[in-house]
Design a protein around this motif. Structure first.
Motif, PDB file in Angstrom:
ATOM      1  N   GLY A  43     -17.459  16.982   5.430  1.00  0.00           N
ATOM      2  CA  GLY A  43     -16.251  16.988   4.616  1.00  0.00           C
ATOM      3  C   GLY A  43     -16.066  15.623   4.013  1.00  0.00           C
ATOM      4  O   GLY A  43     -16.867  14.713   4.228  1.00  0.00           O
ATOM      5  N   PRO A  44     -14.984  15.435   3.280  1.00  0.00           N
ATOM      6  CA  PRO A  44     -14.753  14.132   2.663  1.00  0.00           C
ATOM      7  C   PRO A  44     -14.365  13.082   3.692  1.00  0.00           C
ATOM      8  O   PRO A  44     -13.673  13.365   4.667  1.00  0.00           O
ATOM      9  N   ALA A  45     -14.847  11.879   3.473  1.00  0.00           N
ATOM     10  CA  ALA A  45     -14.539  10.738   4.331  1.00  0.00           C
ATOM     11  C   ALA A  45     -14.507   9.496   3.448  1.00  0.00           C
ATOM     12  O   ALA A  45     -14.969   9.537   2.306  1.00  0.00           O
ATOM     13  N   TYR A  46     -13.971   8.425   3.980  1.00  0.00           N
ATOM     14  CA  TYR A  46     -13.972   7.165   3.250  1.00  0.00           C
ATOM     15  C   TYR A  46     -15.136   6.290   3.686  1.00  0.00           C
ATOM     16  O   TYR A  46     -15.487   6.234   4.862  1.00  0.00           O
ATOM     17  N   HIS A  47     -15.710   5.592   2.713  1.00  0.00           N
ATOM     18  CA  HIS A  47     -16.670   4.520   2.942  1.00  0.00           C
ATOM     19  C   HIS A  47     -15.951   3.229   2.562  1.00  0.00           C
ATOM     20  O   HIS A  47     -15.356   3.142   1.488  1.00  0.00           O
ATOM     21  N   VAL A  48     -15.955   2.247   3.456  1.00  0.00           N
ATOM     22  CA  VAL A  48     -15.271   0.984   3.211  1.00  0.00           C
ATOM     23  C   VAL A  48     -16.215   0.043   2.476  1.00  0.00           C
ATOM     24  O   VAL A  48     -17.276  -0.318   2.991  1.00  0.00           O
ATOM     25  N   GLY A  81     -25.924   2.082   4.930  1.00  0.00           N
ATOM     26  CA  GLY A  81     -24.905   1.126   4.531  1.00  0.00           C
ATOM     27  C   GLY A  81     -23.506   1.708   4.464  1.00  0.00           C
ATOM     28  O   GLY A  81     -22.583   1.045   4.004  1.00  0.00           O
ATOM     29  N   VAL A  82     -23.334   2.947   4.915  1.00  0.00           N
ATOM     30  CA  VAL A  82     -22.022   3.593   4.873  1.00  0.00           C
ATOM     31  C   VAL A  82     -21.214   3.136   6.080  1.00  0.00           C
ATOM     32  O   VAL A  82     -21.679   3.234   7.220  1.00  0.00           O
ATOM     33  N   ARG A  83     -20.020   2.630   5.815  1.00  0.00           N
ATOM     34  CA  ARG A  83     -19.126   2.175   6.870  1.00  0.00           C
ATOM     35  C   ARG A  83     -17.854   3.008   6.776  1.00  0.00           C
ATOM     36  O   ARG A  83     -17.117   2.936   5.803  1.00  0.00           O
ATOM     37  N   GLY A  84     -17.649   3.832   7.789  1.00  0.00           N
ATOM     38  CA  GLY A  84     -16.530   4.768   7.801  1.00  0.00           C
ATOM     39  C   GLY A  84     -15.193   4.085   8.012  1.00  0.00           C
ATOM     40  O   GLY A  84     -15.114   2.888   8.294  1.00  0.00           O
ATOM     41  N   LEU A  85     -14.138   4.896   7.886  1.00  0.00           N
ATOM     42  CA  LEU A  85     -12.787   4.412   8.130  1.00  0.00           C
ATOM     43  C   LEU A  85     -12.064   5.426   9.006  1.00  0.00           C
ATOM     44  O   LEU A  85     -11.992   6.611   8.675  1.00  0.00           O
ATOM     45  N   GLY A  86     -11.569   4.940  10.121  1.00  0.00           N
ATOM     46  CA  GLY A  86     -10.831   5.800  11.034  1.00  0.00           C
ATOM     47  C   GLY A  86      -9.445   5.257  11.298  1.00  0.00           C
ATOM     48  O   GLY A  86      -9.101   4.148  10.892  1.00  0.00           O
ATOM     49  N   VAL A  87      -8.650   6.077  11.969  1.00  0.00           N
ATOM     50  CA  VAL A  87      -7.341   5.661  12.450  1.00  0.00           C
ATOM     51  C   VAL A  87      -7.341   5.816  13.964  1.00  0.00           C
ATOM     52  O   VAL A  87      -7.939   6.741  14.505  1.00  0.00           O
ATOM     53  N   ARG A  88      -6.687   4.892  14.633  1.00  0.00           N
ATOM     54  CA  ARG A  88      -6.636   4.914  16.097  1.00  0.00           C
ATOM     55  C   ARG A  88      -5.244   4.489  16.500  1.00  0.00           C
ATOM     56  O   ARG A  88      -4.679   3.571  15.918  1.00  0.00           O
ATOM     57  N   GLY A  89      -4.712   5.156  17.489  1.00  0.00           N
ATOM     58  CA  GLY A  89      -3.405   4.798  18.005  1.00  0.00           C
ATOM     59  C   GLY A  89      -3.493   4.301  19.428  1.00  0.00           C
ATOM     60  O   GLY A  89      -4.285   4.799  20.213  1.00  0.00           O
ATOM     61  N   VAL A  90      -2.711   3.292  19.739  1.00  0.00           N
ATOM     62  CA  VAL A  90      -2.455   2.922  21.120  1.00  0.00           C
ATOM     63  C   VAL A  90      -1.087   3.531  21.394  1.00  0.00           C
ATOM     64  O   VAL A  90      -0.068   3.058  20.906  1.00  0.00           O
ATOM     65  N   CYS A  91      -1.117   4.642  22.131  1.00  0.00           N
ATOM     66  CA  CYS A  91       0.085   5.444  22.338  1.00  0.00           C
ATOM     67  C   CYS A  91       0.668   5.165  23.717  1.00  0.00           C
ATOM     68  O   CYS A  91      -0.045   5.220  24.721  1.00  0.00           O
ATOM     69  N   PRO A 156     -18.919  -2.364  15.411  1.00  0.00           N
ATOM     70  CA  PRO A 156     -20.316  -2.418  14.979  1.00  0.00           C
ATOM     71  C   PRO A 156     -21.193  -1.255  15.438  1.00  0.00           C
ATOM     72  O   PRO A 156     -21.930  -0.696  14.625  1.00  0.00           O
ATOM     73  N   PRO A 157     -21.154  -0.824  16.731  1.00  0.00           N
ATOM     74  CA  PRO A 157     -22.022   0.293  17.110  1.00  0.00           C
ATOM     75  C   PRO A 157     -21.717   1.588  16.344  1.00  0.00           C
ATOM     76  O   PRO A 157     -22.625   2.361  16.029  1.00  0.00           O
ATOM     77  N   ALA A 158     -20.456   1.822  16.033  1.00  0.00           N
ATOM     78  CA  ALA A 158     -20.080   3.037  15.299  1.00  0.00           C
ATOM     79  C   ALA A 158     -20.162   2.843  13.787  1.00  0.00           C
ATOM     80  O   ALA A 158     -19.998   3.805  13.034  1.00  0.00           O
ATOM     81  N   ARG A 159     -20.388   1.616  13.347  1.00  0.00           N
ATOM     82  CA  ARG A 159     -20.446   1.315  11.909  1.00  0.00           C
ATOM     83  C   ARG A 159     -19.171   1.778  11.194  1.00  0.00           C
ATOM     84  O   ARG A 159     -19.236   2.404  10.146  1.00  0.00           O
ATOM     85  N   ALA A 160     -18.024   1.467  11.776  1.00  0.00           N
ATOM     86  CA  ALA A 160     -16.770   1.971  11.209  1.00  0.00           C
ATOM     87  C   ALA A 160     -15.645   0.961  11.370  1.00  0.00           C
ATOM     88  O   ALA A 160     -15.583   0.228  12.360  1.00  0.00           O
ATOM     89  N   TRP A 161     -14.770   0.970  10.392  1.00  0.00           N
ATOM     90  CA  TRP A 161     -13.516   0.231  10.440  1.00  0.00           C
ATOM     91  C   TRP A 161     -12.457   1.145  11.027  1.00  0.00           C
ATOM     92  O   TRP A 161     -12.506   2.357  10.828  1.00  0.00           O
ATOM     93  N   GLN A 162     -11.508   0.572  11.743  1.00  0.00           N
ATOM     94  CA  GLN A 162     -10.412   1.335  12.333  1.00  0.00           C
ATOM     95  C   GLN A 162      -9.081   0.688  11.960  1.00  0.00           C
ATOM     96  O   GLN A 162      -8.931  -0.531  12.084  1.00  0.00           O
ATOM     97  N   LEU A 163      -8.146   1.520  11.515  1.00  0.00           N
ATOM     98  CA  LEU A 163      -6.768   1.085  11.338  1.00  0.00           C
ATOM     99  C   LEU A 163      -6.072   1.369  12.663  1.00  0.00           C
ATOM    100  O   LEU A 163      -5.997   2.521  13.098  1.00  0.00           O
ATOM    101  N   LEU A 164      -5.609   0.341  13.322  1.00  0.00           N
ATOM    102  CA  LEU A 164      -5.028   0.474  14.652  1.00  0.00           C
ATOM    103  C   LEU A 164      -3.508   0.432  14.561  1.00  0.00           C
ATOM    104  O   LEU A 164      -2.944  -0.479  13.950  1.00  0.00           O
TER     105      LEU A 164
END
Length: 182
Positions: A43-48, A81-91, A156-164
């Protein structure tokens, strides 16, 4: 990068396709992933494309829509070279932080403990709204107030940025989670 202001997404209009990549190789790797784990979905995802401070306590992330498969097929030997973007919560639920053990069939960190909720940010979705949805789906909880931004981190291991974000959960539960955690 710690935040004093909410992060800003600067979306590039053109969809992203990896340069000099064989679509046949990508499709073969995708088929192999799906054969091992049918839960994978494209599906659609963001590349940073880039991340920088904006000078007022926030961060600007330059992103472009792409296909999740371009992110998912990467490993230590095959990097598009694709670097994903995720969201993560500290709940926080009362005085306790909400954590879950990742299932064994997830892409990154199988069987490891992580903060809940989280997920890949879908293009066009507001990160805070998506995080609230993930909190309901993964933990059966609702927030007591809107999530507040804390940091932007790179994994780095997941190759992704996270908005925390920080989330304080309301005391009532809406039901069981979705099985992403054990």
């Amino acid at each position: 990068m710690l935040l004093r202001r909410p992060p800003t997404l600067q979306v590039v209009d053109e969809p992203f396709l990896p340069a000099d990549a064989s679509l046949e190789e990508i499709d073969a790797r995708w088929a192999w992933l799906r054969a091992g784990n049918p839960k994978y979905f494209d599906g659609p995802a963001y590349h940073v494309l880039g991340v920088h401070r904006n000078g007022s306590g926030g961060v600007v992330l330059h992103v472009v829509a792409t296909s999740y498969r371009f992110y998912a097929v990467q490993d230590e030997t095959y990097d598009l070279g694709v670097r994903g973007l995720g969201v993560r919560g500290v709940c926080f639920h009362g005085r306790n932080a909400l954590v879950g053990r990742r299932a064994e069939d997830v892409a990154h960190y199988p069987g490891q403990w992580e903060f809940v909720p989280g997920g890949t940010l879908e293009p066009g979705r507001d990160p805070k709204e998506m995080l609230v949805q993930e909190l309901s789906e993964e933990a059966g909880l609702t927030p007591a107030r809107p999530p507040s931004p804390v940091a932007v981190i790179y994994d780095p291991p997941a190759r992704a940025w996270q908005l925390l974000y920080r989330i304080d959960a309301a005391s009532q539960e809406t039901g069981a989670g979705d099985g992403e955690h054990t």
